[in-house]
Design a protein around this motif. Sequence first.
Motif, PDB file in Angstrom:
ATOM      1  N   LYS A 215       0.989  -1.212  -0.098  1.00 16.93           N
ATOM      2  CA  LYS A 215       0.078   0.201  -0.053  1.00 16.93           C
ATOM      3  C   LYS A 215       0.773   1.104   0.032  1.00 16.93           C
ATOM      4  O   LYS A 215       0.795   2.136  -0.846  1.00 16.93           O
ATOM      5  N   SER A 216       2.036   1.113   0.933  1.00 14.62           N
ATOM      6  CA  SER A 216       2.620   2.225   0.930  1.00 14.62           C
ATOM      7  C   SER A 216       3.749   2.501  -0.271  1.00 14.62           C
ATOM      8  O   SER A 216       3.912   3.507  -0.845  1.00 14.62           O
TER       9      SER A 216
ATOM     10  N   ARG B 280       2.640   1.867  -3.167  1.00 14.58           N
ATOM     11  CA  ARG B 280       1.623   1.871  -4.226  1.00 14.58           C
ATOM     12  C   ARG B 280       1.985   0.715  -5.320  1.00 14.58           C
ATOM     13  O   ARG B 280       1.873   0.736  -6.554  1.00 14.58           O
ATOM     14  N   GLY B 281       1.850  -0.501  -4.924  1.00 14.22           N
ATOM     15  CA  GLY B 281       1.948  -1.529  -5.426  1.00 14.22           C
ATOM     16  C   GLY B 281       3.249  -2.158  -6.106  1.00 14.22           C
ATOM     17  O   GLY B 281       3.465  -3.108  -6.804  1.00 14.22           O
ATOM     18  N   ASN B 282       4.444  -1.437  -5.818  1.00 14.26           N
ATOM     19  CA  ASN B 282       5.728  -1.367  -6.418  1.00 14.26           C
ATOM     20  C   ASN B 282       6.513  -2.493  -5.410  1.00 14.26           C
ATOM     21  O   ASN B 282       6.836  -2.401  -4.224  1.00 14.26           O
TER      22      ASN B 282
ATOM     23  N   ARG C  10       9.964  -1.789  -3.842  1.00 21.35           N
ATOM     24  CA  ARG C  10      10.308  -0.925  -2.956  1.00 21.35           C
ATOM     25  C   ARG C  10       9.461  -1.557  -1.357  1.00 21.35           C
ATOM     26  O   ARG C  10       9.982  -1.280  -0.536  1.00 21.35           O
TER      27      ARG C  10
ATOM     28  N   CYS D 188      -1.425  -7.569  -6.309  1.00 16.93           N
ATOM     29  CA  CYS D 188      -0.857  -6.038  -6.302  1.00 16.93           C
ATOM     30  C   CYS D 188      -1.499  -5.078  -7.016  1.00 16.93           C
ATOM     31  O   CYS D 188      -1.197  -4.077  -6.737  1.00 16.93           O
ATOM     32  N   ARG D 189      -2.473  -5.487  -7.791  1.00 15.96           N
ATOM     33  CA  ARG D 189      -3.038  -4.428  -8.956  1.00 15.96           C
ATOM     34  C   ARG D 189      -3.743  -3.594  -7.964  1.00 15.96           C
ATOM     35  O   ARG D 189      -3.959  -2.329  -8.314  1.00 15.96           O
ATOM     36  N   ARG D 190      -4.289  -4.148  -6.764  1.00 14.34           N
ATOM     37  CA  ARG D 190      -5.252  -3.174  -6.139  1.00 14.34           C
ATOM     38  C   ARG D 190      -4.779  -2.203  -5.545  1.00 14.34           C
ATOM     39  O   ARG D 190      -5.146  -1.281  -5.185  1.00 14.34           O
ATOM     40  N   PHE D 191      -3.125  -2.166  -5.087  1.00 13.56           N
ATOM     41  CA  PHE D 191      -2.478  -0.895  -4.750  1.00 13.56           C
ATOM     42  C   PHE D 191      -1.737  -0.003  -5.756  1.00 13.56           C
ATOM     43  O   PHE D 191      -1.193   0.670  -5.040  1.00 13.56           O
ATOM     44  N   ARG D 192      -2.040  -0.239  -6.909  1.00  6.16           N
ATOM     45  CA  ARG D 192      -1.442   0.749  -7.759  1.00  6.16           C
ATOM     46  C   ARG D 192      -2.627   1.528  -8.105  1.00  6.16           C
ATOM     47  O   ARG D 192      -3.599   1.329  -8.727  1.00  6.16           O
ATOM     48  N   ARG D 193      -2.312   2.768  -7.738  1.00  7.30           N
ATOM     49  CA  ARG D 193      -3.296   3.995  -7.962  1.00  7.30           C
ATOM     50  C   ARG D 193      -2.946   4.806  -8.682  1.00  7.30           C
ATOM     51  O   ARG D 193      -1.550   5.134  -9.068  1.00  7.30           O
TER      52      ARG D 193
END
Length: 521
Positions: free
Chosen positions: A485-486, A488-490, A493, A516-521
Amino acid sequence: MPPSHSSVLLRRNRVVEIRRSETLFEVSHVYAAADDLGRALHRVLEMLERHHDALKATFVFRDPDGDELRIEAGIGITADGMRARYKVGEGIIGRVVQSAKPIVVPDVSHEPLFLHRAARRRSLEGRTISFVCVPILLGRNAIGALGVELELQQDRDYEELVRFLEIVASMTAQAVRAERFAESERRRLLDENTHLRLELKERYELSNLVGNSGPMRQVYEQVAQVAKTNTTVLVRGESGTGKELIAHAIHYNSDRARKPFIKVSCAALPASLIESELFGHEKGAFTGAQGRKKGRFELADGGTLFLDEIGDLDVATQVTLLRVLQEREFERVGGTETVKVNVRLIAATNKDLEQAIADRTFREDLYYRLNVFSIFVPALRERKTDIMLLADFFLSKYSREHRKSIKRIATPAIDMLVSYHWPGNVRELENTIERAVLVCDGNVIHGHHLPPTLQTAEASGTVVAITLADAVAKLEKDLIQDALKSARGNRARAARLLGSTERVINYKIRKYGVDCRRFRR
Ligand SMILES: Nc1ncnc2c1ncn2[C@@H]1O[C@H](COP(=O)(O)OP(=O)(O)OP(=O)(O)O)[C@@H](O)[C@H]1O
Ligand SMILES: [Mg+2]
């Protein structure tokens, strides 16, 4: 020429005779039409007063279970006089009843036995009074007496008068007998009725339906609605909710209550036997069928057939059952004769019948035949207010049964009972309480008397119902999700944030199925 004394007398006797026959005719009428014996007695005495010179007349009856005599009807006497009591054997009346023989007293003023208890309304000073008393006989026993006072007349034929009064008394005896019979019959019917109702109630209570939660009250209402009809009822609900008790309640609240309630457990019988169980078989229908046997349908004739676990019936039997439901008739296995029965059907199941239809294990047409009136018995967790009622009910039931004097359930144990989700419903609660009663050695049920399934962490404040591996995995997954989440899906990192390598993180993401896609904003 003036008529001679004897011809006057003859004519007068003739008149008296006619009057007496008229009176007897009327008396029989009065008794036949009477719906109130007391009033009829009074009317008969009135006739004696009006047409037969009675100055005073009374019907006296013996108490059915004593030797006291009381005036049931009287004429020419005061209200106080009506309350006079005599004993059998006492006075003239008492003697008439005792001996069952009439007595004539020509002049009561010379008769010491005459008691003057029932005072006359009018003073008859200067006149000589005679008293005639005849018994009222039922069989050989006198149940009372008819007493009449008249003015003394030298030429009165007392013998004839006694005969006349005896006929009146005998008609009275028949009327009393009829009334007593009607009364005892009424009482018998009343007793029988009360007894029957009590029996029914006991039976209903025997089914012991405890619970007054909203959902259960709805169930009771449905039971009351459908019980008196002949409608087929389908009782549904999870295992242990009380479906069988509901089936009982329907039967015992129906007009069939005095006829048999026959249960067939469809799950317990192998498919090869169920047809002969249900419909019976003829001699030699199959190996081992030694004689003709009645099936449960026939045994239940006039009553109720309870098909338990209907969802477990095999498809072939479903077809036969469907035919019976449609035509109300069947043949015994191996027979040709058609048997007709008058049976009310109740079926129960804890299966999802709609799903079974989709799976083709339950016939849709049978489903519609059975599903005329459905009663859903709610799961125990949906009626939490019933839990303590049931727990207390089972507590006293099993304390009695196991001869213990357990008085109550301690508050922490109550909390455990109420917060548990009871997958096995009332049956599980019943078993839990019975077990607690058995292991309890004091007079209070405590938390530790309850089985481990009820010992949740919140109740006991100790046990965590999760393994270490599961707890670690859960924590790992949460941490990875937070990092993603922090980041952003990377993933690279996120791995750095967690002080780990990308390879390890990738492995764990796959393992825990994190998207992971859920965290890519
Ligand atoms: N409302 C109730 N009051 C008192 N006892 C109950 C109640 N409901 C159920 N019980 C008791 O719980 C037990 C289970 O009830 P029953 O056999 O009727 O359940 P069921 O729904 O037929 O279960 P299954 O589907 O497993 O056959 C019985 O011992 C019954 O006496
Ligand atoms: Mg059952």
